[in-house]
Write an enzyme that holds these catalytic residues in place. Structure first.
Site, mmCIF file in Angstrom:
data_model
loop_
_atom_site.group_PDB
_atom_site.id
_atom_site.type_symbol
_atom_site.label_atom_id
_atom_site.label_comp_id
_atom_site.label_asym_id
_atom_site.label_seq_id
_atom_site.Cartn_x
_atom_site.Cartn_y
_atom_site.Cartn_z
ATOM 1 N N LYS A 100 6.103 -53.299 9.659
ATOM 2 C CA LYS A 100 6.818 -54.587 9.775
ATOM 3 C C LYS A 100 6.591 -55.325 8.730
ATOM 4 O O LYS A 100 5.412 -55.718 8.393
ATOM 5 C CB LYS A 100 6.191 -55.114 11.185
ATOM 6 C CG LYS A 100 7.068 -55.817 11.989
ATOM 7 C CD LYS A 100 6.374 -56.235 13.298
ATOM 8 C CE LYS A 100 7.372 -57.327 14.195
ATOM 9 N NZ LYS A 100 6.637 -57.868 15.214
HETATM 10 O O1 G3P Z 1 6.206 -59.686 18.024
HETATM 11 C C1 G3P Z 1 7.316 -60.623 17.796
HETATM 12 C C2 G3P Z 1 7.810 -61.629 18.801
HETATM 13 O O2 G3P Z 1 8.094 -60.996 19.916
HETATM 14 C C3 G3P Z 1 6.854 -62.885 18.925
HETATM 15 O O3 G3P Z 1 7.426 -63.421 20.132
HETATM 16 O O4 G3P Z 1 6.672 -65.075 22.083
HETATM 17 O O5 G3P Z 1 5.302 -65.223 19.773
HETATM 18 O O6 G3P Z 1 7.742 -66.098 19.767
HETATM 19 P P1 G3P Z 1 6.712 -65.004 20.357
#
Ligand code: G3P
Length: 216
Positions: free
Chosen positions: A83
């Site tokens: 990633k």
């Molecule tokens: O893994 C990346 C993403 O899904 C993060 O989500 O909830 O931290 O915006 P969030």
């Protein structure tokens, strides 16, 4: 649309994997840090639970550092996907890694043009963050729709992982928009299972059964 789970918590991954609906895992530095465990140790354990793409994120700011980290990450297991953040250095790393046959997931994508560039650099996956767009009063689902449309027009094979999912309605909208994958936190997967009518219906079945057969 397929499901990945968006967590580095192995208990959550184990529980979801038992139900059979997840076919991959995404992590990020914040999710790994939350577990307070060594990165490689956690990732290795995850690879033993889910036989599918597992994203592990690089943290170097420069392309050379990202590429070196990527080489370490892919040594952990054959299912590892690297990633990489959506930056100029990230795209340089993606381009190099794709030439080496290493799978990449370009993360922190907030516009369709970023997604298009990432795809053209050779990304295997792009991860648009819809929840974080909704948080700033911008339409996250519209971003997924735009990326699906431009990838379809150009015949781009890079897969779209809808990320930063906050609730079950996001899932429905992403599936309707044509995202390839949604990476979903454990809590939201559990919310998708629950429905008050399923619960009350089950209670009614149990009550009727008990009244008919266990009360004599
Ligand atoms: O893994 C990346 C993403 O899904 C993060 O989500 O909830 O931290 O915006 P969030």
């Amino acid at each position: 649309m397929r499901f990945f789970i968006d967590t580095a918590n192995v208990d959550e991954i184990r529980k979801a994997a038992k139900m059979g609906f997840i076919c991959g895992v995404t992590t990020n530095p914040s999710l790994i840090a939350k577990e307070g465990r060594d990165f490689k140790e956690v990732i290795k354990e995850i690879t033993q639970i889910v036989d599918g793409p597992i994203s592990g994120e690089v943290i170097s700011p420069d392309a050379a550092g990202m590429i070196a980290e990527a080489h370490d990450i892919v040594k952990i297991h054959k299912n590892m996907v690297v990633k990489v953040p959506m930056t100029a250095a990230g795209l340089e790393a993606v381009h190099e890694l794709s030439k080496e046959g290493i799978k990449t997931n370009v993360t922190l994508v907030f516009s369709a043009t970023q997604a298009l560039l990432a795809a053209r650099s050779g990304a295997t996956y792009v991860s648009p963050f819809l929840g974080r767009l909704d948080d700033i009063s911008t339409d996250g689902i519209a971003l997924i729709e735009d990326i699906v449309q431009i990838f379809d027009i150009a015949g781009i094979e890079t897969q779209i992982i809808a990320a930063s999912i906050r609730h079950p309605m996001h899932i429905l909208e992403c599936a309707k928009a044509g995202a390839d994958i949604a990476t979903v936190p454990f809590k939201v997967l559990m919310q998708m299972i629950d429905n008050p009518l399923t619960k009350s219906g089950l209670e009614r079945f149990q009550k009727d059964w008990d009244n008919a057969f266990h009360n004599s």
